[in-house]
Design an enzyme around this catalytic site. Structure first.
Site, PDB file in Angstrom:
ATOM      1  N   CYS A 157       0.839  -1.199   0.000  1.00  0.00           N
ATOM      2  CA  CYS A 157       0.000   0.000   0.000  1.00  0.00           C
ATOM      3  C   CYS A 157       0.874   1.249   0.000  1.00  0.00           C
ATOM      4  CB  CYS A 157      -0.893  -0.009   1.233  1.00  0.00           C
ATOM      5  SG  CYS A 157      -1.847   1.506   1.444  1.00  0.00           S
ATOM      6  N   GLU A 187       3.252  -5.393   9.117  1.00  0.00           N
ATOM      7  CA  GLU A 187       3.566  -4.048   8.624  1.00  0.00           C
ATOM      8  C   GLU A 187       4.664  -3.402   9.457  1.00  0.00           C
ATOM      9  OE1 GLU A 187       1.667   0.380   8.542  1.00  0.00           O
ATOM     10  OE2 GLU A 187       0.253  -1.258   8.190  1.00  0.00           O
ATOM     11  N   THR A 250      -0.065   1.808  10.008  1.00  0.00           N
ATOM     12  CA  THR A 250      -1.167   2.581   9.424  1.00  0.00           C
ATOM     13  C   THR A 250      -2.543   2.160   9.920  1.00  0.00           C
ATOM     14  OG1 THR A 250      -1.288   1.093   7.505  1.00  0.00           O
ATOM     15  CG2 THR A 250       0.123   3.040   7.306  1.00  0.00           C
ATOM     16  N   CYS A 288      -3.119   6.837   7.788  1.00  0.00           N
ATOM     17  CA  CYS A 288      -3.758   6.421   6.539  1.00  0.00           C
ATOM     18  C   CYS A 288      -5.152   7.024   6.417  1.00  0.00           C
ATOM     19  CB  CYS A 288      -3.823   4.891   6.517  1.00  0.00           C
ATOM     20  SG  CYS A 288      -4.942   4.204   5.303  1.00  0.00           S
ATOM     21  N   SER A 317      -6.824  -8.912  11.977  1.00  0.00           N
ATOM     22  CA  SER A 317      -6.821  -7.602  11.316  1.00  0.00           C
ATOM     23  C   SER A 317      -6.770  -6.491  12.359  1.00  0.00           C
ATOM     24  CB  SER A 317      -8.081  -7.450  10.448  1.00  0.00           C
ATOM     25  OG  SER A 317      -8.278  -6.103  10.059  1.00  0.00           O
ATOM     26  N   SER A 318      -5.698  -5.736  12.348  1.00  0.00           N
ATOM     27  CA  SER A 318      -5.523  -4.670  13.337  1.00  0.00           C
ATOM     28  C   SER A 318      -6.587  -3.594  13.188  1.00  0.00           C
ATOM     29  CB  SER A 318      -4.128  -4.057  13.193  1.00  0.00           C
ATOM     30  OG  SER A 318      -3.951  -2.993  14.094  1.00  0.00           O
ATOM     31  N   ASN A 319      -6.864  -3.173  11.947  1.00  0.00           N
ATOM     32  CA  ASN A 319      -7.829  -2.074  11.776  1.00  0.00           C
ATOM     33  C   ASN A 319      -9.235  -2.503  12.189  1.00  0.00           C
ATOM     34  OD1 ASN A 319      -9.696  -2.312   9.112  1.00  0.00           O
ATOM     35  ND2 ASN A 319      -7.754  -3.329   8.711  1.00  0.00           N
ATOM     36  N   SER A 380     -10.121  -4.914   4.965  1.00  0.00           N
ATOM     37  CA  SER A 380      -9.825  -6.111   4.184  1.00  0.00           C
ATOM     38  C   SER A 380     -11.057  -6.977   3.934  1.00  0.00           C
ATOM     39  CB  SER A 380      -8.755  -6.950   4.903  1.00  0.00           C
ATOM     40  OG  SER A 380      -7.546  -6.236   5.016  1.00  0.00           O
TER      41      SER A 380
END
Length: 398
Positions: A157, A187, A250, A288, A317-319, A380
């Protein structure tokens, strides 16, 4: 390590592709067939609202696939179409979504195996095709693949690349990078590899711990024990915390990243004074846009007088996890699931993952009477999975 020289060598080798193989129109068509949903499109057009019988659904106004994820997934699929017979590898999951990764597995796109966090590249042969995932790869991995003369397809990304440029700037000007993130996240592992001296802090509590040390309060041995796995080799807090710059993973919570940045700026102001702040602190802007938009939309969604909230996304998934945290902080009963199969229509139950916990089963998931359900999904998560969840909610409430 001269990371810029290594990147330049990889990117100008003739075996590096960052643009993909198909036109934007072809790419959008292929993704649409796999992951878009007419139901979700109609809900978007109806002010992100849907009603049927006793069920009312309110979608977050920003959710699901971000541009960076769409690009990475599309490039991975078109790589297989471009190389129908070659061995294709990924250095990690392309994104943190089980359905997407399973789809790639069925296309015989393999993930390089790892044991105890160490990847085994011995299965990758000279000339094989290797995809770098959306959250990037370490500079050491890039160098190894370059030396193996692999065809490298880089789906990193651009927002992640921006963070790399930031920590390289820190390194160039002899600033230590304070990275807000999870030190084992893919990441952050990649970002660490581009940094010079660095320290990874997970949250504001850890930032305060570091700040206290900078101001002369703390024990060096305790400090190093606490951050032993989250700092650069040879890190010396008495030396490497005199000049700092902030960067972030991010997908971290935007508000916390901003607070940590301001906190460290205040710390250095207190220690060195306004006249010297620029010699000791570098400001940052690596949050981000997509992460920010989804978190802002979630803050709006939790004000919609919801009965329950469903957060959809990979459990790693962190976000997505941070979206769940927003729901919890607003005292809304919320359920984090990764796929629609976690919901049983027949039993009116949901198998979900609370924060810092294993999966648990909730019976009588949807109560009797009218109910208003909020739904969001991580960056995602394809629209089709969100639609599948909504279809199950409709079936339960009929």
């Amino acid at each position: 390590m001269d990371t810029q020289a290594i990147k330049h060598s990889v990117q100008h080798s003739g075996r590096y592709n960052r643009k993909g193989f198909e036109s934007p129109t072809q790419r959008a068509k292929a993704l649409g067939e796999s992951y878009q949903s007419d139901l979700i499109a109609s809900i978007r057009e109806n002010n992100f609202s849907f009603e049927k019988g006793r069920l009312k659904i309110k979608l977050a106004k920003s959710f699901g696939f971000c541009w960076g994820v769409e690009r990475a997934v599309a490039m991975a699929y078109e790589t297989r179409r471009h190389y129908p017979n070659e061995d294709i590898w990924m250095t990690n999951e392309i994104i943190h979504n089980p359905s997407v990764n399973n789809h790639l597995s069925r296309m015989n796109v393999k993930i390089i195996s790892a044991k105890n966090g160490i990847k085994d590249f011995s299965s990758v042969s000279t000339g094989d095709v290797v995809i770098l995932p959306a959250f990037g790869a370490t500079v050491q991995e890039m160098q190894l693949l370059h030396e193996k003369k692999c065809q490298i397809i880089d789906t990193t990304c651009p927002w992640v690349s921006k963070v790399w440029h930031t920590v390289e700037k820190h390194k160039k000007h002899t600033f230590t990078s304070i990275i807000h993130g999870k030190y084992k996240h893919e990441e952050t592992l990649a970002t660490r590899s581009f940094a010079g001296n660095y320290l990874v802090v997970f949250d504001l509590d850890e930032a305060e711990y570091v700040s206290n040390y900078i101001q002369g309060h703390g024990d060096k041995n305790k400090f190093m024990n606490k951050f032993a796995k989250a700092c650069s080799d040879g890190f010396d807090p008495d030396v490497h915390l005199e000049r700092i710059g902030v960067a972030n993973q991010t997908t971290m919570l935007k508000s916390e990243t901003e607070e940590i940045g301001k906190f460290f700026e205040k710390t250095m102001l207190m220690k060195y004074g306004p006249a010297n702040i620029n010699d000791h602190f570098l400001a940052f802007n690596t949050i981000c846009d997509a992460t920010e938009e989804r978190q802002d939309a979630m803050f709006s969604l939790v004000n919609e007088d919801l009965d329950i909230l469903v957060v959809i996304g990979g459990f790693n998934s962190s976000n997505t996890t941070h979206l769940q945290e927003i729901a919890i902080s607003n005292n809304i009963e919320s359920f984090h699931i990764d796929i629609s199969d976690r919901i049983s229509v027949e039993n009116n139950s949901i198998c979900h993952k609370p924060l810092e916990s294993e999966l648990i089963l909730k019976k009588n998931f949807i109560p009797d009477g009218k109910i208003k359900v909020g739904i969001t999904s991580g960056a995602s998560t394809p629209d089709k999975i969100v639609a599948d969840v909504i279809e199950k909610l409709i079936a339960i409430t009929q």
